[in-house]
Design an enzyme around this catalytic site. Structure first.
Site, PDB file in Angstrom:
ATOM      1  N   GLU A 117       2.104   1.561  -0.913  1.00  0.00           N
ATOM      2  CA  GLU A 117       1.504   0.612  -1.855  1.00  0.00           C
ATOM      3  C   GLU A 117       0.044   0.384  -1.497  1.00  0.00           C
ATOM      4  OE1 GLU A 117       4.097  -2.724  -1.634  1.00  0.00           O
ATOM      5  OE2 GLU A 117       5.779  -1.679  -2.584  1.00  0.00           O
ATOM      6  N   HIS A 126       4.972  -2.049   2.772  1.00  0.00           N
ATOM      7  CA  HIS A 126       5.418  -0.731   2.309  1.00  0.00           C
ATOM      8  C   HIS A 126       4.214   0.207   2.320  1.00  0.00           C
ATOM      9  CE1 HIS A 126       8.830  -2.980   0.046  1.00  0.00           C
ATOM     10  NE2 HIS A 126       9.189  -2.658   1.282  1.00  0.00           N
ATOM     11  N   HIS A 142       1.940  -6.772  -2.566  1.00  0.00           N
ATOM     12  CA  HIS A 142       2.654  -5.521  -2.824  1.00  0.00           C
ATOM     13  C   HIS A 142       2.073  -4.857  -4.069  1.00  0.00           C
ATOM     14  CE1 HIS A 142       6.119  -5.666   0.017  1.00  0.00           C
ATOM     15  NE2 HIS A 142       5.836  -6.956   0.013  1.00  0.00           N
ATOM     16  N   GLU A 176       2.632  -9.156  -6.742  1.00  0.00           N
ATOM     17  CA  GLU A 176       2.739  -7.744  -7.116  1.00  0.00           C
ATOM     18  C   GLU A 176       1.596  -7.377  -8.058  1.00  0.00           C
ATOM     19  OE1 GLU A 176       5.274  -5.489  -6.452  1.00  0.00           O
ATOM     20  OE2 GLU A 176       6.724  -6.760  -5.401  1.00  0.00           O
TER      21      GLU A 176
END
Length: 634
Positions: free
Chosen positions: A250, A247, A345, A418
């Site tokens: 990010e 993404h 991420h 994450e």
């Protein structure tokens, strides 16, 4: 220009403005981003004056679609949605110049598409200027996120700012940007720095739709003897695959990946062990087009690349198609075995770092899948176990985590790591410490340390002894400040104690009064105490020598017993002794004893009273010894 890092504050536009475009227009080449747009107050025209703000987002990773002046010092800003996908609007990165000193403004970002975020929990926009290039977060008291009735009930992010220098160009962003050009520059630097010792190799895996490089780093120093493996013997070269920046918005994930790469190619002993035993395949930027364009989540075609792994095509997602081929090749190899696929991420709705995993019907595989997150939680202080989740959600079936779970071998552990865009909680669980670049790099280093700990846990790597670790530390030649300080040998030398005359000190006890238990049953006795063993016996009082206390000890007890001749009890029948020199009296006493009926009850087992240990002190022993000597002199 694609491989050269440039400062976006210098306004080196990546778009070619057409000849028909004026200075105030963004033109068709800007893909919707503003390009040097000057906002003038109503009724004014001509040359812009100081205080007429100039907005620009026509640079790499920039995102700002429109700016409007709605008050004397208030501006409404509209984010540009992702290319070919109007659904995602969250990332912003733009510059402001032509300001007036001490000019105060209020910016309202009015079209944010994600209402669940951390703007009310510590996340604030970042700002830097040409004279202060370090990113700083705006104070929380100047940032507000709310539902606005003036904007049709949409959520609005409002923040105030005071421009203090007229010559500076100010940049605002959601997070610390990490552009495609910065990645290329970083890879060029570490590639030139490694010299003759090739600790990693760099190659272009595939070209993106806009002809940008998708780099693949291979960190491999496994010896030639280890490469002669056989699948039947189950001796493989283990491979760890790390993916990042699927993404485009990010950016913190790229900082984590950079910390991971720097640690592996560095000189740390853990990195050396990992390089010599395992192979690392790292793709630091899966979506270079989306990063370059400043998209929030999608690539150039407007597709979420983390939802299309199962349907990726070489025409629409060539990056995913190439990575899938690499994974399949490694999974079917007789030499290599994929152990981990870790997708990095950044999260804008939760604090700290955490891991998403899979669930399996095989209980043993699921238990093995839980090991790595638990080890990582022990190494990372910013890890939040409450946010960790293991699922098999059908909506996530297009993610790399779910794809590797279903399409690759059972030995593959696929995770999504994450890290928050804001910060993490401290030990008290209430205070939030915001992340910076060093904090994100630390997460990458913790990831490498956890891999070493994992392979030691499953007995792939031997756990070194303490003596070996100390010898390795000495061979590395640590700085002098890390060595232990030399201590004086004579200071802590144990000297022999001088020989002194010693004598046995008398130990004082309480009077050993023997008590007998009785069970009632007639008769009386003096004590009348019940006993578990039955029987009846009187209580024999303890004779105490005159002039001595009840703590006089055994010596006074014997002295008192020998001095008392008139007191007799059931034990004095056989032990009473008349005065010496009278044979007649002896015979009379023996005859009287023989005439008495022998009906003496057998007493139960006696028990002693508590010993008084308070007398076991040096002063009391000396005092008692002196009292004994005084009694002897008498």
């Amino acid at each position: 220009m694609l491989g050269i890092a440039c400062d976006p504050l210098q306004h080196t536009s990546m778009y070619d403005r057409g000849s028909d475009d004026s200075e105030d227009s963004d033109g068709e080449g800007g893909l919707g981003n503003v390009s040097r747009v000057i906002i003038r107050p109503p009724g004014q025209s001509g040359k812009a004056k100081r205080g007429h703000l100039c907005f620009d987002a026509a640079f790499e990773t920039g995102n700002l679609g429109k700016a409007e002046l709605v008050g004397e010092f208030e501006y409404d800003l509209f984010l540009r949605p992702d290319t070919c996908n109007p659904r995602f609007r969250f990332w912003f990165n733009f510059t402001v110049d032509n300001v007036k000193q001490d000019q105060r403004v209020l910016f309202n970002i009015v079209n944010i598409s994600k209402s669940r975020n951390l703007f009310n929990s510590g996340l604030t926009p970042l700002v830097k200027s040409s004279s202060r290039p370090k990113w700083q977060r705006l104070p929380k008291r100047q940032v507000f996120f709310y539902r606005s009735a003036m904007h049709q009930g949409h959520y609005v992010l409002s923040f105030g700012f005071n421009f203090d220098k007229e010559e500076d160009v100010y940049m605002f962003a959601l997070a610390m940007p990490y552009s495609y050009s910065r990645l290329q520059s970083y890879l060029n630097v570490i590639d030139a720095r490694q010299g003759a010792e090739k600790r990693f190799t760099r190659c272009v895996l595939v070209k993106s739709l806009q002809n940008r490089n998708v780099d693949l780093l291979t960190i491999d120093q496994v010896t030639h003897s280890q490469r002669s493996t056989n699948r039947l013997e189950r001796s493989f070269i283990r491979v760890i695959v790390v993916l990042c920046r699927t993404h485009s918005s990010e950016a913190p994930a790229s900082h984590v990946c950079q910390g991971f790469i720097e640690f592996l190619v560095g000189n740390h002993p853990i990195a050396q062990v990992l390089r010599e035993n395992f192979v690392f395949k790292i793709v630091p930027m899966v979506n270079p087009d989306g990063v370059f364009l400043g998209n929030n989540r999608c690539n150039l075609m407007g597709q979420d690349m983390n939802r299309n792994w199962h349907v990726a095509s070489e025409f629409t997602q060539p990056e995913l198609h190439a990575i899938r081929n690499v994974l399949k090749e490694l999974d079917n190899s007789d030499t290599y075995q994929i152990d981990f696929v870790i997708d990095l991420h950044a999260n804008n709705s939760m604090h700290g770092c955490f891991i998403y995993g899979n669930t399996y019907e095989d209980v043993y595989r699921y238990e093995r899948h839980l090991v790595f997150p638990r080890l990582f939680a022990n190494n990372a202080k910013d890890y939040i176990a409450e946010h960790t989740m293991f699922n098999a959600d059908e909506r996530k079936m297009g993610s790399v985590r779910r794809y590797c779970c279903e399409r690759l071998s059972d030995t593959v552990n696929a995770y999504t790591l994450e890290v928050s865009m804001a910060g993490h909680y401290l030990r008290d669980g209430k205070t939030i410490a915001l992340y910076n670049e060093d904090g994100y790099h630390r997460v990458g280093r913790n990831l490498a340390r956890t891999l070493l700990q994992y392979y030691r846990f499953i007995n792939v790597l031997a756990v070194p002894l303490v003596s070996e670790m100390r010898q390795q530390g000495k061979r590395r030649g640590r700085p002098r400040t890390h060595h232990s300080r030399s201590r004086s040998r004579t200071r802590y030398e144990v000297k022999p104690r001088p020989k002194t005359t010693r004598c046995h000190a008398p130990i004082a006890y309480t009077n050993l009064s023997i008590c007998y238990d009785s069970t009632g049953g007639g008769g009386g006795g003096v004590g009348g105490i019940s006993s578990d063993e039955g029987g009846f016996s009187p209580t024999r009082p303890m004779p105490i020598a005159p002039g001595s206390s009840c703590f006089s000890g055994y010596r006074n007890y014997r002295r008192a017993v020998t001095a008392s001749c008139g007191h007799h009890d059931q034990y004095s029948l056989g032990t009473s002794e008349p005065a010496a020199g009278s044979r007649h009296k002896r015979r009379a006493a023996a005859a009287a004893a023989a005439a008495l009926p022998i009906d003496v009850p057998v007493p139960p087992k006696p028990y002693l009273s508590i010993i008084d240990l308070n007398q076991l002190t040096r002063g009391s022993l000396k005092l008692k010894a002196s009292s004994f000597d005084a009694d002897d002199r008498r």
